[in-house]
Design a protein around this motif. Structure first.
Motif, PDB file in Angstrom:
ATOM      1  N   ASN A   4      19.883 -21.177   9.936  1.00 34.81           N
ATOM      2  CA  ASN A   4      19.159 -20.156   9.194  1.00 34.81           C
ATOM      3  C   ASN A   4      17.720 -20.077   9.711  1.00 34.81           C
ATOM      4  O   ASN A   4      16.978 -21.057   9.663  1.00 34.81           O
ATOM      5  CB  ASN A   4      19.160 -20.484   7.696  1.00 34.81           C
ATOM      6  CG  ASN A   4      18.556 -19.374   6.861  1.00 34.81           C
ATOM      7  OD1 ASN A   4      17.344 -19.166   6.872  1.00 34.81           O
ATOM      8  ND2 ASN A   4      19.395 -18.659   6.132  1.00 34.81           N
ATOM      9  N   LYS A   5      17.323 -18.906  10.242  1.00 35.41           N
ATOM     10  CA  LYS A   5      15.998 -18.744  10.828  1.00 35.41           C
ATOM     11  C   LYS A   5      14.885 -18.915   9.799  1.00 35.41           C
ATOM     12  O   LYS A   5      13.802 -19.398  10.122  1.00 35.41           O
ATOM     13  CB  LYS A   5      15.871 -17.368  11.477  1.00 35.41           C
ATOM     14  CG  LYS A   5      16.784 -17.127  12.656  1.00 35.41           C
ATOM     15  CD  LYS A   5      16.583 -15.719  13.189  1.00 35.41           C
ATOM     16  CE  LYS A   5      17.530 -15.394  14.317  1.00 35.41           C
ATOM     17  NZ  LYS A   5      17.354 -14.011  14.811  1.00 35.41           N
ATOM     18  N   ILE A  52      27.401 -17.018   1.202  1.00 35.47           N
ATOM     19  CA  ILE A  52      27.919 -15.674   1.425  1.00 35.47           C
ATOM     20  C   ILE A  52      26.914 -14.905   2.286  1.00 35.47           C
ATOM     21  O   ILE A  52      25.733 -14.811   1.943  1.00 35.47           O
ATOM     22  CB  ILE A  52      28.143 -14.913   0.099  1.00 35.47           C
ATOM     23  CG1 ILE A  52      28.932 -15.785  -0.900  1.00 35.47           C
ATOM     24  CG2 ILE A  52      28.854 -13.598   0.368  1.00 35.47           C
ATOM     25  CD1 ILE A  52      30.315 -16.144  -0.441  1.00 35.47           C
ATOM     26  N   ILE A  53      27.378 -14.345   3.392  1.00 32.64           N
ATOM     27  CA  ILE A  53      26.516 -13.567   4.286  1.00 32.64           C
ATOM     28  C   ILE A  53      27.109 -12.165   4.419  1.00 32.64           C
ATOM     29  O   ILE A  53      28.221 -11.994   4.921  1.00 32.64           O
ATOM     30  CB  ILE A  53      26.409 -14.205   5.681  1.00 32.64           C
ATOM     31  CG1 ILE A  53      25.959 -15.670   5.571  1.00 32.64           C
ATOM     32  CG2 ILE A  53      25.436 -13.423   6.557  1.00 32.64           C
ATOM     33  CD1 ILE A  53      25.964 -16.403   6.896  1.00 32.64           C
ATOM     34  N   ASP A  54      26.367 -11.175   3.957  1.00 33.11           N
ATOM     35  CA  ASP A  54      26.821  -9.792   4.020  1.00 33.11           C
ATOM     36  C   ASP A  54      26.621  -9.253   5.434  1.00 33.11           C
ATOM     37  O   ASP A  54      25.486  -9.031   5.871  1.00 33.11           O
ATOM     38  CB  ASP A  54      26.043  -8.938   3.015  1.00 33.11           C
ATOM     39  CG  ASP A  54      26.602  -7.521   2.910  1.00 33.11           C
ATOM     40  OD1 ASP A  54      27.532  -7.187   3.681  1.00 33.11           O
ATOM     41  OD2 ASP A  54      26.113  -6.752   2.067  1.00 33.11           O
ATOM     42  N   ASN A  99      21.260 -11.084  10.597  1.00 41.03           N
ATOM     43  CA  ASN A  99      20.499 -11.519  11.769  1.00 41.03           C
ATOM     44  C   ASN A  99      19.599 -12.715  11.489  1.00 41.03           C
ATOM     45  O   ASN A  99      18.991 -13.255  12.407  1.00 41.03           O
ATOM     46  CB  ASN A  99      19.662 -10.360  12.320  1.00 41.03           C
ATOM     47  CG  ASN A  99      20.527  -9.304  12.995  1.00 41.03           C
ATOM     48  OD1 ASN A  99      21.633  -9.587  13.443  1.00 41.03           O
ATOM     49  ND2 ASN A  99      20.037  -8.086  13.054  1.00 41.03           N
ATOM     50  N   ARG A 100      19.487 -13.099  10.225  1.00 35.68           N
ATOM     51  CA  ARG A 100      18.714 -14.303   9.906  1.00 35.68           C
ATOM     52  C   ARG A 100      19.470 -15.574  10.267  1.00 35.68           C
ATOM     53  O   ARG A 100      18.927 -16.670  10.174  1.00 35.68           O
ATOM     54  CB  ARG A 100      18.339 -14.316   8.413  1.00 35.68           C
ATOM     55  CG  ARG A 100      17.189 -13.387   8.050  1.00 35.68           C
ATOM     56  CD  ARG A 100      16.592 -13.733   6.707  1.00 35.68           C
ATOM     57  NE  ARG A 100      17.466 -13.451   5.599  1.00 35.68           N
ATOM     58  CZ  ARG A 100      17.500 -12.301   4.932  1.00 35.68           C
ATOM     59  NH1 ARG A 100      16.686 -11.326   5.276  1.00 35.68           N
ATOM     60  NH2 ARG A 100      18.321 -12.123   3.928  1.00 35.68           N
ATOM     61  N   TRP A 101      20.729 -15.413  10.659  1.00 35.61           N
ATOM     62  CA  TRP A 101      21.566 -16.562  10.994  1.00 35.61           C
ATOM     63  C   TRP A 101      21.856 -16.597  12.491  1.00 35.61           C
ATOM     64  O   TRP A 101      22.288 -15.604  13.065  1.00 35.61           O
ATOM     65  CB  TRP A 101      22.885 -16.502  10.230  1.00 35.61           C
ATOM     66  CG  TRP A 101      22.718 -16.764   8.765  1.00 35.61           C
ATOM     67  CD1 TRP A 101      22.414 -15.860   7.786  1.00 35.61           C
ATOM     68  CD2 TRP A 101      22.812 -18.037   8.120  1.00 35.61           C
ATOM     69  NE1 TRP A 101      22.321 -16.483   6.575  1.00 35.61           N
ATOM     70  CE2 TRP A 101      22.566 -17.818   6.741  1.00 35.61           C
ATOM     71  CE3 TRP A 101      23.096 -19.329   8.562  1.00 35.61           C
ATOM     72  CZ2 TRP A 101      22.589 -18.855   5.811  1.00 35.61           C
ATOM     73  CZ3 TRP A 101      23.115 -20.356   7.636  1.00 35.61           C
ATOM     74  CH2 TRP A 101      22.871 -20.123   6.280  1.00 35.61           C
TER      75      TRP A 101
END
Length: 244
Positions: free
Chosen positions: A190-191, A220-222, A230-232
């Motif tokens: 996670n950025k 959960i990542i939408d 994109n934060r991941w």
């Protein structure tokens, strides 16, 4: 490969972009490039494709951009250079260490393809660990290379029992850098928080990351929310593990 005309055109366009970016007149830009104003105008008008190497060197020194960037020759080397420039000094030092390590190792071994680099994160590896640094070493993984081929990218060593029973202290996870699919156990960073997760991708729309030891809540990542997705950083997925 670009033609002579394409190289001259791209160089000229980038030269003018750099001039405008700095708010310079053509006369001022010509002076910085140690040429006459008429010579500068001759280049940007396209009336000549002959550009002195010294001019290219001066523009490179002024902008900090490599020649390949100034002619828009975006090959793999250029992309690597751009990535290098985007890193912090600390990150660059870390990469230098890896490069030196790999070069020294290849000088002493003729069968380098049989070996992989194993990264050992500092601290205890747990679900959501705060990654700050690591050291690394090499292992001979010839049998796994034979099985997985070029899919085998590197190894990551488990440094605690926090991921038990899935992974134990000392286990080496063999990593593939290709896209992570449903059912894979991936390495996710996670950025925003700098935390790293070793989680199983249980569902892909939206992404559901489940703890490998079934402790804790799913993440959960939408995928439809581009900013959130994109934060991941999806580093890669686990091919198998070596139990040492």
């Amino acid at each position: 490969m670009l033609s002579k005309q394409e190289i001259a055109k791209n160089f000229t366009l980038n030269m003018e972009k750099e001039r405008l970016k700095r708010g310079l007149t053509q006369a001022q830009m010509a002076k910085k490039l140690e040429m006459s104003l008429s010579g500068y105008k001759k280049i940007i008008s396209g009336s000549t494709t002959k550009i002195d190497l010294y001019t290219a060197q001066l523009l490179q020194a002024m902008t900090g951009k490599a020649i390949l960037e100034l002619i828009d020759q975006y090959e793999e080397d250029t992309r690597l250079l751009q990535k290098w420039k985007s890193m912090s000094p600390r990150q660059q030092n870390f990469v230098r260490g890896i490069l030196d390590f790999e070069i020294d190792f290849s000088e002493d071994h003729t069968d380098t393809d049989d070996y992989i680099t194993v990264f050992v994160p500092t601290g205890s590896m747990e679900d959501g660990m705060l990654y700050d640094s690591s050291h690394f070493y090499k292992i001979n993984a010839a049998s796994y290379r034979k099985k997985f081929g070029d899919d085998l990218y590197c190894g990551i060593q488990i440094t605690s029992d926090h991921l038990h029973p899935a992974y134990h202290y000392g286990d080496i996870l063999l990593i593939c850098k290709k896209a992570i699919h449903e059912g894979d156990t991936g390495i996710f960073l996670n950025k925003d928080t700098g935390r790293v997760y070793v989680r199983r991708l249980a569902a892909s729309s939206p992404w559901v990351l489940e703890p490998v030891n079934n402790l804790g809540r799913p993440i959960i990542i939408d995928r439809e929310e581009e900013a959130a997705f994109n934060r991941w950083i999806r580093f890669g997925y686990v091919l198998t593990k070596i139990r040492t």
